[in-house]
Design an enzyme around this catalytic site. Structure first.
Site, PDB file in Angstrom:
ATOM      1  CE  LYS A   5      -4.005   1.700   2.481  1.00 61.15           C
ATOM      2  NZ  LYS A   5      -4.854   1.501   3.716  1.00 61.15           N
ATOM      3  CB  SER A  30      -8.142   3.383   2.841  1.00 62.34           C
ATOM      4  OG  SER A  30      -7.281   2.793   3.567  1.00 62.34           O
ATOM      5  CB  SER A  82      -8.428   0.488   5.759  1.00 62.22           C
ATOM      6  OG  SER A  82      -9.192   1.826   5.562  1.00 62.22           O
TER       7      SER A  82
END
Lengths: 501, 501
Positions: B80, B155, B179
């Site tokens: 990420k 996210s 997330s």
């Protein structure tokens, strides 16, 4: 107005910031060092790099606990870290890791010395630990630089109650704190390096001086907070300036110049103007939005840990203010002498150890504050570290007391002994500095001086104005011939005899 | 090399170790997959093709030299874009950090490297991890591989989409309120949020520091166990990471837990829950019952989900979360001011305050600004007690509910999200509705407990369904074993989106 002015009492509280002399910074392992090229002691943590996280330096906490205990504070079982938010270029994260409602030390006191052998107790509200900010550098034509070597240096903030009532008390407190943190070895407290900074909060109480804080008996003028004073001089000037300013404002505005109407203000001291300058009023006061620092665990201080620090403090022994009292009362020193000897632990220890070894206190003090102070000044160190040991100093003092050396010779021995391991008695012997009171030996020198200086002898015989000067000159000549070893009283006696006076 | 990318990470690792596949071939296959697929999915913000190939060749060389392969030797992974890497950018999908090169590797990046994993690239996310759809990205909009008109969740949407579309063997995400788990549910992968403190956060760009946790997104439970074993452990650079042994999660994985006690959360199992999701949870309960587990209804009153007359959901947990997380975020994101870090306005400005405000206005997206404002407000003087402090109290109550539940149960069974993947743009205009996507995941972050989302087959419209298991603190071993029990019996895992086949 006359009545009022008669009843104006400064009410001052002090915040003192002390940079702790740990090896590394408070939340990372960068070196805690002053004076190196900008941004050479930095890492992702102390420059607030995204993703970096703080790790607590235990030594910084222990140093703070030690100061807290020395200030008779309670060191609570549970303290924590908080974030204090404000935007400033020298603050990398735009928040400072500090301590808000649960500081490392609370509710203590410090007894400060005042003129006339008096002592006053000043209450300590709290002492908390935080990270220092960096430093803006205005050395560039078109921009401001930021040096982050200082960012993350452990900073202990000590806060007093508003117990100080005049400039003398403020200065005594400031000097006492300065001495204490050096004494404990937790800070170099070098002012020029910003290692100790003062922030006075100053207001005047207008009303009954016996009933300060009793709203029915008077009122306060606006509180002025002056930040970042990094010399005793600027602290003293600031306090005096603010007191004078408040008095002038009261004269001009009367009761409208009050804390209730004007609030608290921030002022800054301008060295070049020797005056303070308005910075901001209560309307622009920061909202620091404190909240617990989620990246650090709270600090739990158990009994064992607290005791360990207390033991370390006990090892340090008697603290400077107590020693000052002892010097004044037991040794009957003057305030100035007692103050000078307790500037630092090395000097005071040297003094104490010498007296413990049997030397006369007054002799020891005179040696230290005479030739000792002069050498310390030349060498740029404290008196206790000029090189004379606590074996050599009492030896020299005892020789003086016994008359084995005279004062002149003692100074010469002192100069040699600071660079030598030898005992003063040995040096006196090898350098021929032992006092000579043997009349035969001194007579030889007296005869030689008389023979070599007929003009002076004539002047003595002639009497009048020149007589005293000529006699002094001849005495000096004899002393010189004896290389300082002759006893001055004996020299004068024999000279007088020879010159038939 | 067709077929290589169909292997799980564990299978691939073993194949490489056995010499059946080279790390270089595997890496090349994934890079090819990214080449063809990512034009439609847009999961990656940046890829490191050359670097990855070099890494792979090194792994192959080591293998030929007879070295014992490390835990993830040759396994291509995605990170990420809020995890700091000393190579490439760490943008957090924000204009603010569009040029940010971290000078250091996050601890997890170091751990992956030591385990021999190959980093393919950095994946898209909601800006600073704030969002549930990956639409709040300044970089691009990621599409769900199951239906490219839909969001991948967020996210960590880029990581979930990359795993689902076979563009990496496994990926790293971060979970502050769901997330990792919610995008895993939307994309049909396994997503694990470990216990707070299990995995080091050092190098994870902070959003809500007391909630953030790094974890794996994988194709199956075994890969999740494999990856957690690599990531977990104490880190001296993260004071919130916990020093306790890391079990061998894989070793025990296939051992079913006897007399497993599964709690069914009453408040998460209401009539208003989407029928298909409710059905998936019921089916999971049935599977556990068949496996000999005891199903116990438990209550988490402070995580209750309410529905008003308009159908709007609400929950204490969500309210609490949006005070705690935003308060921390307002402080964590303060450093992005155009002076220390982040985008600096090109406009002419009148002073430093304008430089700050313009840079931040230009650099942050709307959702980030909304949360900074919310958090700043919650911490403001006069509001702190009513909002932030109150939220902390609610957080404690939520945690107490879990503690009570785990006295009766080993794991808790719940939905992961209240719905399947929604359409791109569908909720962008209504932040409050978007916030409700995390309604079943948020409590785990507030309580600090681990949670895992496991695929539960497809909905009638062909979108992935998921169920969530929650475990007690540091009970990841139990959690993974329970998840594996379900996975094995359900037989509906490792689904492949049509576009990939």
């Amino acid at each position: 107005m006359g009545d009022m002015q008669d009843n104006m009492l400064p009410v001052i509280g002090l915040e003192i910031h002390v940079e702790l002399a740990t090896e590394t910074k408070i939340f990372c392992r960068c070196a805690n060092r002053f004076g190196d090229p900008p941004n050479t002691h930095t890492c992702p943590v102390c420059i607030g790099m995204p993703g970096a996280m703080p790790v607590m330096n235990q030594k910084a906490v222990e140093y703070s606990m030690k100061v807290g205990l020395a200030l008779n504070c309670t060191v609570p079982n549970f303290t924590k870290w908080d974030r204090k938010s404000y935007y400033y270029p020298d603050l990398p994260k735009n928040y400072q890791i500090s301590q808000y409602d649960l500081p490392l030390a609370i509710a203590g006191h410090l007894d400060i010395p005042l003129a006339g052998n008096k002592v006053k107790r000043i209450d300590i509200t709290r002492a908390h630990l935080e990270e220092d900010a960096g430093k803006n550098v205005h050395d560039f034509p078109a921009h401001t630089g930021v040096d982050l070597n200082r960012a993350g240096i452990p900073l202990l903030e000590i806060v007093t109650e508003p117990d100080l009532r005049n400039v003398e008390e403020v200065m005594s407190f400031a000097r006492s704190m300065h001495r204490l943190v050096r004494w404990l070895g937790v800070s170099h407290a070098n002012m020029e390096m910003g290692q100790m900074r003062f922030e006075p909060n100053i207001s005047l109480w207008v009303g009954d001086p016996e009933k300060v804080f009793d709203e029915s008996a008077g009122y306060f003028t606006p509180i002025f907070e002056v930040k970042n004073l990094n010399s005793f001089r600027s602290l003293e000037r600031t306090c005096q300036w603010v007191i004078d300013y408040h008095q002038a404002q009261i004269a001009e505005k009367g009761k409208a110049w009050s804390l209730a109407d004007v609030g608290k203000q921030n002022w800054g001291f301008r060295d070049n103007l020797n005056a303070c300058e308005f910075q901001r009023g209560k309307e622009e006061a920061h909202d620091y939005r404190y909240f617990p620092e989620p990246d650090l665990a709270p600090v739990v201080v158990d009994d064992a840990w607290r005791q360990k620090i207390r033991n370390e403090l006990d090892e340090v022994g008697e603290l400077p203010i107590a020693r000052q009292r002892r010097y004044l009362t037991e040794w009957k020193l003057t305030e100035k002498e007692a103050d000078a000897l307790t500037q630092d632990i090395a000097t005071s220890d040297l003094c104490d150890h010498s007296v413990e070894a049997g030397a006369d206190p007054k002799r020891v003090v005179n040696l230290l504050l005479g030739r000792g102070a002069a050498i310390a000044n030349e060498r740029g160190c404290v008196i206790g570290k000029i090189g004379i040991s606590d074996v050599q100093l009492p030896d020299l003092a005892k020789m003086l007391t016994k008359g084995e050396v005279n004062a002149t010779a003692a100074d010469k021995i002192f100069d040699i002994v600071v660079d030598s391991d030898a005992l003063p008695a040995k040096i006196a012997e090898s350098e021929g500095l032992l006092a000579v009171s043997d009349a035969g030996k001194i007579t030889e020198w007296v005869d030689e001086a008389i023979a070599k200086n007929p003009q002076a002898v004539e002047d003595v015989h002639a009497g009048g104005k020149k007589q005293k000067k000529a006699f002094g000159f001849l005495t000096g000549q004899v002393m010189q011939l004896s290389r300082g070893a002759a006893t001055p009283a004996e020299v004068q006696k024999l000279l007088q005899e020879k010159l038939g006076r | 090399m067709s077929g290589v990318i169909d292997l799980s990470a564990l299978e691939l690792r073993d194949a490489i170790a056995a010499g059946e596949v080279s790390a270089a071939d595997a890496t090349r296959a994934y890079l090819d997959a990214i080449e063809t697929m990512d034009k439609q999915i847009l999961a990656y913000n940046e890829t490191f093709a050359e670097r990855a190939m070099r890494q792979a060749e090194d792994i192959d060389k080591k293998r030929s030299a007879g070295e014992t392969p490390d835990l993830l030797a040759g396994v291509p992974v995605a990170l990420k874009d809020n995890i700091c890497t000393s190579f490439g950018l760490t943008s957090c999908s924000s204009k603010m950090l569009e040029n940010f090169h971290a000078p250091y590797d996050a601890t997890v990046v170091g751990k992956l490297a030591s385990a021999g994993a190959i980093v393919l690239g950095k994946t898209n996310m909601d800006e600073f991890a704030m969002g549930s759809s990956t639409e709040n990205s300044a970089c691009q909009t990621t599409h769900n591989p199951w239906d490219t008109s839909r969001v991948p969740g967020g996210s960590s949407g880029g990581s979930a989409a990359a795993v689902a579309a076979r563009m990496c063997a496994m990926a790293i995400g971060s979970d502050t309120g769901g997330s990792i788990r919610q995008p895993a549910a939307f994309c049909g992968c396994v997503g694990l949020k470990p216990t707070y403190g299990r995995v080091s956060r050092y190098g994870l760009v902070a959003f809500g520091s007391s909630l953030d946790q790094i974890g794996p997104l994988t194709r199956d439970v075994a890969d999740s166990a494999l990856m957690l074993g690599v990531l977990a452990g104490h880190d001296s650079r993260d004071s919130t990471s916990v020093d306790r042994p890391v079990p061998d999660y894989l070793a025990s994985l296939d051992k079913p837990i006897e007399k497993l006690r599964v709690g069914l959360i009453k408040e998460f199992h209401s009539e208003s829950l989407d029928a298909e999701i409710r059905g998936a949870v019921d089916k999971a309960a049935g599977i556990y019952r068949d496996a000999g587990a005891e199903i116990i209804e438990v209550s988490l009153p402070h995580s209750r989900v309410d529905t008003d007359e308009t159908g709007q959901l609400s929950s204490y947990a969500v309210a609490c979360y949006y005070l705690v997380a935003t308060a921390e975020a307002s402080s964590n994101l303060a450093r992005y001011d155009g002076v220390h870090y982040g985008h600096r306005t090109a406009e002419k400005v009148g002073g430093i305050v304008e430089l700050y405000s313009r840079s931040r206005a230009e650099g942050f997206g709307d959702e980030v600004k909304r949360r900074i404002m919310l958090g700043t407000y919650a911490l403001s003087s006069g509001y702190y007690d009513a909002y932030y402090l109150k939220a902390l109290k609610v957080r404690r109550l939520i945690k107490n509910d879990f503690d009570a539940a785990f006295e009766k149960c080993d794991v808790l069974l719940a939905p992961t999200a209240p719905e399947t993947a929604f359409g791109i743009g569908e909720k962008s205009a209504d932040p409050l509705t978007m916030y409700m996507s995390d309604i079943y995941t948020i409590s785990a972050n507030l309580a600090g407990i681990p949670g895992i989302s496991i695929p539960a087959g497809l909905s009638k419209s062909g979108l992935p369904l998921a169920v969530q298991l929650l475990g007690n603190v540091f009970a990841e071993e139990t959690l993974l074993r329970a998840a594996r029990m379900y996975e094995k019996s359900n037989g509906a895992t490792r689904l492949i989106p049509e576009m990939v086949t």
